[in-house]
Design a protein around this motif. Structure first.
Motif, PDB file in Angstrom:
ATOM      1  N   ARG A  38       3.027  15.239  -2.720  1.00 51.88           N
ATOM      2  CA  ARG A  38       1.796  14.747  -1.849  1.00 51.88           C
ATOM      3  C   ARG A  38       0.554  15.327  -2.141  1.00 51.88           C
ATOM      4  NH1 ARG A  38      -1.681  12.543   0.658  1.00 51.88           N
ATOM      5  NH2 ARG A  38      -2.044  12.640   2.919  1.00 51.88           N
ATOM      6  N   TYR A  52      -2.670   9.581  -3.805  1.00 50.93           N
ATOM      7  CA  TYR A  52      -3.113   8.365  -3.253  1.00 50.93           C
ATOM      8  C   TYR A  52      -4.432   8.116  -4.040  1.00 50.93           C
ATOM      9  CZ  TYR A  52      -5.719  10.771   0.350  1.00 50.93           C
ATOM     10  OH  TYR A  52      -6.545  11.622   1.165  1.00 50.93           O
ATOM     11  N   TRP A  93       0.812  -1.175  -0.003  1.00 46.68           N
ATOM     12  CA  TRP A  93       0.139   0.076  -0.001  1.00 46.68           C
ATOM     13  C   TRP A  93       0.805   1.382   0.082  1.00 46.68           C
ATOM     14  CZ3 TRP A  93       0.358   3.478   3.947  1.00 46.68           C
ATOM     15  CH2 TRP A  93       0.948   2.951   5.068  1.00 46.68           C
ATOM     16  N   LEU A 143      -5.839   1.500  -0.285  1.00 41.24           N
ATOM     17  CA  LEU A 143      -5.210   2.622  -0.733  1.00 41.24           C
ATOM     18  C   LEU A 143      -3.692   2.380  -1.326  1.00 41.24           C
ATOM     19  CD1 LEU A 143      -4.893   5.675   0.302  1.00 41.24           C
ATOM     20  CD2 LEU A 143      -3.731   5.292   2.020  1.00 41.24           C
ATOM     21  N   ARG A 144      -3.525   3.197  -2.294  1.00 39.92           N
ATOM     22  CA  ARG A 144      -2.147   3.064  -3.094  1.00 39.92           C
ATOM     23  C   ARG A 144      -1.770   4.406  -3.484  1.00 39.92           C
ATOM     24  NH1 ARG A 144      -2.529  -1.999  -7.295  1.00 39.92           N
ATOM     25  NH2 ARG A 144      -2.651  -3.787  -5.815  1.00 39.92           N
ATOM     26  N   PHE A 145      -0.596   4.664  -3.421  1.00 36.74           N
ATOM     27  CA  PHE A 145       0.109   5.937  -3.856  1.00 36.74           C
ATOM     28  C   PHE A 145       0.834   5.802  -5.048  1.00 36.74           C
ATOM     29  CE2 PHE A 145       0.073   5.527   0.951  1.00 36.74           C
ATOM     30  CZ  PHE A 145      -0.145   6.729   1.091  1.00 36.74           C
TER      31      PHE A 145
END
Length: 163
Positions: free
Chosen positions: A147, A155, A12, A140-142
Motif C-alpha cells: 500500500r 494507486y 477501480w 482511481l486505480r490500484f
C-alpha cells in the motif's frame, strides 16, 4: 466471509499493471497527506507535472478535487521534499506492520522525527489551495503490491474536468 476473485472486484479496486495504467492515461501519486474513505489530500502528476490535490467537499460522494501545481520556481525541490517526507512515513509504516512500532510513534504527530517536522514546516505554505485552484474529478486505480511504498502509493489517478 466469501473471498472475492480478482475478476469479480470492481474495476477501480482491481490491481492494474503499471504499463496499462500509463497507456490508459493514469498518472502517479507521489504522496498521500490525508486519507479517509479515499484519498483526500496529496501530491500527484496531472498532465505529467506535480500538482497538489485536496478533496473539494468531504461530505460529497463525488470525487471532485481542488488541484494546483507545485511551485513553478521550485517544483523539483518541492517534489524532492515531499518525497523525502513521504519516505519517512513509508519507512515508519514498514515497521508498524510487524508491530515494531505503534501508532503513537507516527511521525505526523510531531516531535518524533526532527526531519519530518522540518519538512512539515517547509511544505505547509505549498499545501494551501490557492483561490484559483482548478476543480477536477479523479478516477482511481490500484496497482499490486504494498500500500505505502517509499517511491509512492499503490494507486494512480486519471483526471477529467469537473462538470
Amino acid at each position: 466471509m466469501r473471498r472475492l476473485l480478482a475478476g469479480s472486484l470492481p474495476t477501480w479496486l482491481r490491481p492494474w499493471d503499471q504499463e496499462q495504467l500509463i497507456a490508459d492515461g493514469f498518472e502517479r501519486v507521489y504522496a498521500e497527506l490525508e486519507w479517509y474513505d479515499g484519498p483526500r489530500v496529496g501530491l500527484a502528476d496531472i498532465n505529467g507535472k506535480p500538482h497538489y490535490f485536496q478533496k473539494h467537499d468531504y461530505a460529497d460522494e463525488a470525487d471532485e478535487y481542488q488541484v494546483w501545481p507545485a511551485s513553478e520556481t521550485a517544483v523539483e525541490l518541492e517534489l524532492e521534499l515531499e518525497r523525502e517526507q513521504w519516505a519517512i512515513f513509508a519507512r515508519w509504516d514498514e515497521r508498524r506492520k510487524p508491530g515494531e512500532v505503534g501508532p503513537k510513534s507516527h511521525p505526523g504527530h510531531g516531535g518524533i522525527d526532527v526531519r519530518y517536522d522540518e519538512l512539515e514546516l517547509l511544505l505547509a505554505p505549498c499545501r494551501q489551495a490557492p483561490k484559483d485552484a482548478r476543480r477536477l474529478v479523479d478516477e482511481l486505480r490500484f496497482v499490486a503490491g504494498a500500500r505505502y511504498r517509499i517511491e509512492g502509493l499503490d494507486y494512480w489517478f486519471r483526471w477529467r474536468l469537473s462538470r
